[in-house]
Design a protein around this motif. Structure first.
Motif, short mmCIF file in Angstrom:
data_model
loop_
_atom_site.label_atom_id
_atom_site.label_comp_id
_atom_site.label_asym_id
_atom_site.label_seq_id
_atom_site.Cartn_x
_atom_site.Cartn_y
_atom_site.Cartn_z
N ALA A 77 0.83 -1.20 0.00
CA ALA A 77 0.00 0.00 0.00
C ALA A 77 0.87 1.26 0.00
CB ALA A 77 -0.92 -0.01 1.21
N LEU A 78 1.98 1.21 0.73
CA LEU A 78 2.90 2.35 0.75
C LEU A 78 3.53 2.55 -0.62
CD1 LEU A 78 4.66 1.79 4.19
CD2 LEU A 78 3.28 3.78 3.57
N MET A 79 4.00 1.46 -1.21
CA MET A 79 4.63 1.54 -2.52
C MET A 79 3.67 2.11 -3.55
SD MET A 79 7.74 0.72 -2.52
CE MET A 79 8.03 0.72 -4.29
N GLN A 80 2.41 1.74 -3.42
CA GLN A 80 1.42 2.15 -4.42
C GLN A 80 0.79 3.50 -4.10
OE1 GLN A 80 -1.20 -1.22 -4.32
NE2 GLN A 80 0.21 -2.55 -5.43
N GLY A 81 1.22 4.11 -3.01
CA GLY A 81 0.70 5.44 -2.67
C GLY A 81 -0.67 5.42 -2.03
N LYS A 82 -1.13 4.22 -1.61
CA LYS A 82 -2.44 4.14 -0.96
C LYS A 82 -2.33 4.58 0.50
CE LYS A 82 -4.09 0.52 -4.03
NZ LYS A 82 -4.16 -0.94 -4.23
#
Ligand SMILES: [Fe+2]
Lengths: 141, 388
Positions: free
Chosen positions: A101-106
């Motif tokens: 989620a962090l990597m994907q900007g969520k």
């Protein structure tokens, strides 16, 4: 099994208890130092009228402070995580991997990212233990 | 190569690619105009100037180049970014054009944030904190390996903390990468081989990562095909521009591949031995990759069998296990063919170093995505020993 209203002090206490009782966590987190704040953005349509701020603190395998706080206190944490209610719900339900989620900007994270990268296992364990808490979500209760 | 029913992922790769010999001079100005920019700050280093790579590009920009910042060192720091951003601001720049390798590109990425948001870089330490597109950035890479031209992470040294900081921002992915094979023609054979193996490693690790997904797989697999064929040609004859171009493209594809699917134990070990004994990143990867593949065989045979096919080393009628073993041998053979170093001890690494590095590897984030679960540092140490 008792259910806890999500993102409340009771719910945080149940989460803290899970972490404190985990031998595995104690071993994985033996080098971790410092606090993490979690901000859940308001989403009135999901029964979250105001943002929720949580302050959590960990020290070499022990759990210290774990409480609902205000915006200013959240800013004091070593790591500041922020995200929409819907995302945090997915994380708490194990439908969304927190690091993905962090990597994907969520989700967003402010702080020393190299420290997080070196301690990904600790983060994953804390989240894993959260998913074990029987949560009643604001938009489901 | 199957995927689970609950496969779910986000693929991100917004950078426009311009490819072709001479494209760095013929296309840069029009790409700048297409981005509606008119005042470029060029970021580079002294090596690029000495190699004579800068002049032609700045000339082609004409008056649109409002300044050149060329003081980027090998491992760039926050102070460099601050100075470069202040210089760009003073010149009224509306776009950053980086010409160089990883350190130059990362410096430029960080400058883009300061030009848009103001403040100091320390305010942006973290992941996905930005909420809007940043100052446009055109990358013109002069090496082929890191994939940095299409990734959205930057690593910068923070002197005050004595450590590197990491900034990951989707909104800061470069807008355009201009891949001009002529710019890599003068890279010496060892650097060509090791940076090429870094790219090869990105592809192998992404394909077998716990976060593997079909788009990253496709890009990684083709990167392997291209590197397997063209990297030996590049090393043998550096001025073979066809081979240089294909290796550049492979590095870019591998960059997209690992930027989305992540990396594994090879990078965890390369980062650690780099920190402990200063073994260059590409070289550490090239030496460690086949040994790590051997370690991963029990859990990665399916993926490695596909890699064997891409490398053309899979014999007809072989089982998955045989094919996977052929891939490991194929990688060993490739490194020998390109004259890549085979042992860490060639770079002064000692028994003591690898014990420390094995411990460090266990807490490197990359190890989490490795296809085989790594139980303890003893397992990592065994791999290091084989590569020593
Ligand atoms: Fe790499």
């Amino acid at each position: 099994m008792t259910g806890y209203k999500g993102f409340t002090q009771e719910w945080m206490d149940a989460w803290k208890e899970k972490i404190a009782g985990s031998k595995e966590y104690k071993e994985i987190a033996k080098d971790w130092e410092g606090s993490v704040s979690i901000t859940v953005n308001a989403d009135p349509s999901k029964n979250v009228p105001e943002p929720v701020y949580m302050f959590t603190d960990y020290w070499h395998g022990d759990v210290r402070d774990f409480f609902i706080c205000d915006a200013a206190k959240a800013q004091e944490a070593k790591f500041i995580m922020t995200g929409d209610y819907a995302r945090w719900k997915q994380v708490a339900k194990k439908e969304l991997d927190a690091t993905k989620a962090l990597m994907q900007g969520k989700l967003k994270l402010r702080g020393d990212l190299t420290y997080i990268v070196r301690n990904v296992k600790t983060i994953n364990k804390v989240i894993d233990l959260l998913t074990e808490v029987n949560t009643i979500f604001p938009d489901e209760g | 190569m199957g995927y689970d029913q609950d496969l779910s992922f986000v693929y991100f790769g917004p950078t426009k690619i311009i490819f072709g010999s001479g494209s760095s001079t013929s296309e840069v100005e029009s790409e700048m105009s297409a981005l509606k920019c008119s005042r470029a700050i060029v970021v580079t280093d002294q090596g690029i100037i000495k190699a004579g790579l800068l002049d032609k590009i700045t000339k082609s920009l004409g008056e649109k180049c409002v300044g050149v910042f060329s003081d980027v060192p090998q491992d760039s720091g926050m102070d460099v970014v601050d100075r470069a951003a202040a210089f760009a601001k003073e010149k009224g720049a509306d776009i950053v054009i980086s010409i160089g390798g990883g350190s130059v590109i990362d410096t430029a990425k960080c400058m883009c944030i300061l030009l848009t948001e103001g403040g100091s870089l320390a305010d942006f330490e973290g992941i996905q904190l930005l909420t809007r597109p940043q100052t446009p950035h055109i990358v013109i890479p002069t090496t082929a390996g890191t994939g940095s031209e299409v990734t959205w992470a930057a690593v910068i040294y923070d002197k005050s903390k004595g450590q590197k900081i990491l900034i990951v921002e989707s909104y800061n992915a470069p807008r355009v990468a201009i891949l001009d094979p002529t710019l890599t023609a003068k890279l010496p054979p060892l650097l060509t081989a090791s940076t090429g193996m870094d790219a090869f490693c990105h592809a192998v690790e992404a394909i077998s990562s716990m976060q593997r997904e079909p788009i990253a797989d496709a890009l990684g697999m083709h990167a392997i095909r291209l590197l397997n064929k063209y990297l030996p040609q590049c090393v043998k004859n550096g001025s073979d521009l066809t081979a240089r171009g294909q290796v550049q493209l492979a590095a870019t594809m591998a960059g997209w591949s690992f930027g989305n699917a992540m990396i594994g134990i090879v990078h965890a070990m390369a980062h650690s031995i780099g920190a402990v004994a200063h073994v260059p990143h590409g070289i550490a990867n090239g030496i460690l990759l086949p040994h790590c593949m051997e370690f991963n065989l029990p859990d990665a045979a399916n993926y490695y069998a596909e890699i064997a096919q891409a490398m053309g080393v899979c014999e007809k009628g072989s089982t998955t296990k045989q094919a996977a073993e052929a891939a490991v041998k194929g990688v060993f053979d490739l490194t020998k063919k390109i004259g890549h170093p085979q042992k860490l001890s060639e770079f002064g690494v000692t028994e003591e170093n690898i014990i420390k590095a094995a411990d460090m590897s266990m807490s490197d984030g990359s190890i989490v995505n490795n296809p085989r679960y790594v139980a303890d540092s003893g397992e990592v140490l065994e791999i290091y020993k084989k590569a020593l």
